[in-house]
Design an enzyme around this catalytic site. Sequence first.
Site, PDB file in Angstrom:
ATOM      1  N   LYS A   1       0.621  -1.358   0.004  1.00 18.71           N
ATOM      2  CA  LYS A   1      -0.364   0.001  -0.200  1.00 18.71           C
ATOM      3  C   LYS A   1       0.684   1.701   0.230  1.00 18.71           C
ATOM      4  O   LYS A   1       1.854   1.173   1.029  1.00 18.71           O
ATOM      5  CB  LYS A   1      -0.914   0.334   0.868  1.00 18.71           C
ATOM      6  CG  LYS A   1      -2.462   1.488   1.106  1.00 18.71           C
ATOM      7  CD  LYS A   1      -2.944   1.005   2.135  1.00 18.71           C
ATOM      8  CE  LYS A   1      -4.192   2.104   2.958  1.00 18.71           C
ATOM      9  NZ  LYS A   1      -4.567   2.081   4.282  1.00 18.71           N
TER      10      LYS A   1
ATOM     11  N   SER B   1      -9.162   3.145   2.352  1.00 19.79           N
ATOM     12  CA  SER B   1      -7.895   3.135   1.908  1.00 19.79           C
ATOM     13  C   SER B   1      -7.126   2.427   1.129  1.00 19.79           C
ATOM     14  O   SER B   1      -6.103   2.521  -0.084  1.00 19.79           O
ATOM     15  CB  SER B   1      -6.933   5.141   2.529  1.00 19.79           C
ATOM     16  OG  SER B   1      -6.592   3.586   3.916  1.00 19.79           O
TER      17      SER B   1
ATOM     18  N   SER C   1     -10.184   0.868   6.748  1.00 21.83           N
ATOM     19  CA  SER C   1      -9.822   1.180   5.378  1.00 21.83           C
ATOM     20  C   SER C   1      -8.764  -0.447   5.285  1.00 21.83           C
ATOM     21  O   SER C   1      -8.455  -0.435   3.872  1.00 21.83           O
ATOM     22  CB  SER C   1      -8.170   2.277   5.562  1.00 21.83           C
ATOM     23  OG  SER C   1      -8.883   3.382   5.829  1.00 21.83           O
TER      24      SER C   1
END
Length: 520
Positions: free
Chosen positions: A83, A158, A182
């Site tokens: 990520k 996210s 997220s």
Amino acid sequence: MSHSNDLLSLSAVELRRRIGARSLSPVELLDACIARIQAVNPAINAVTATCFDRARDEARRAEAAVMRGDALGALHGLPLGVKDLEDTGGLLSTYGSPNFRENVPVADNILVARLRAAGAIVVGKTNVPEMGAGANSRNPVWGATGNPFNPMLNAGGSSGGSAAALATDMLPLCTGSDTGGSLRIPAAKCGVVGFRPSPGLIPVDRRQLGWTPISVVGPMGRSVEDACLQMAPTVAIDPLDPLSYSDDGALYAVPGRVDLGSLRVAYTEDFGVCPVDDDIRRTFRAKIEAMRHLFRSCDPVSVDMGEADRCFDVVRAESFVAAFRDTYEKDPGLLGPNVRANYEIGANMTLADRAWSHLEQTRLFRRFQALYRDYDLVLSPVTPVSPFPWSELYAQTIEGKPARNYYHWLGLTYVVTLVANPALSLPCGVDERGMPFGLQVIGPHRGDARVLACGHAMEQAFAASDALRRPRPDLTKLAQPVPALRELATHPAPEALATRAFTAEEAASLRAGGSASAAV
């Protein structure tokens, strides 16, 4: 179906077994992943900066280690997506922000270092909202990530890039992180697994407020077993994280065995405080009816979550003030709209607000733990809405009413963040619009191994049900690029930095020369 497709559909656990058995070359696996990224990523924009050449070198070394009979790490030879909130040594790390569009860290952070030490091969970064703020993975550097089931809809966030990459078999393992949902939300929207562990189980060194438990990192995978495989090497006590508390990763390497028929299960549609669209409520009720026979009992419960919304407003805003005060005071325009909004909420709060939120969070925690005197698990939906277009920054209405702010639609997950219980997002069929539906499986306080074991047993049972099994995207519908996803990239990263890895010396030189931005 080609050999490559057969290979990429295998679980990470099976791929690692074959590497160890010398029946699969890490080079062959990596090449298949790169080919899939090149074929599918233009349609969903999940993978951002890449380091294919470095990854190929590492795959060749991994293959040689296997052939020599060396001791192999738990993730030996497995391609990994990281990520883009995590620092990766030598690999562009933008956090989705124009302020960091040339940021090449010198070293990996704790999470990435531990995964690489276990043998994982970093292939590239995965897309996020700007600075991780929000649950729609779009930013001015890379553009938007489309949902693998419909690229014009959002993939959540996210950790949206990670979820979409996993769903399309671009990579067998990807990292995630979670403050208000997220990890869990993109997993739900893309039909994969995301696990929010107890704060401190996996150390975090990038959290500015080290004593605040709302932000964690955790694994994502296509199954609970895959998530466990990734998680085990990351469990540690670390001097950079004051909340870290365990170093026995072996407890999480393989999910334990659970008899579903012994479980007492509670469920709630909304925790008593969260707005949820009617179609999601109907879907959740139908899922509960389809699975209730699996458990000893399955009961609706009333949950008193007090003033959870206001409480989360304060504790979330506090972390944004800590992280972005200097930047905001220099120039608010350097921050995206979500980050700026959170900072401004926090800047107007008082010490009395913070004291109240701490008291309220403690009250919520204690009331919520009381549920586990009578129940083993609590179930809920993960999100209150079906995936909406990525062109909309957030879900502006829920139940036909305007959302309070850009993260109000994360209520089903952020109320669980506040009580700090481990929570699993488990694929659970589709909703009324044919999009993936995620079931939130919430375990007892620090009951991480227990909730993973229960989730694994549920996943196995769901596989036999048309209504409950994990959905898969149709990759033939992702054969054509979707240029609109990149149109939001108004400040794209330089291609020279986005498509290669740098040595530590080169990365240091870049930063010294000013081409990599200083940290916000």
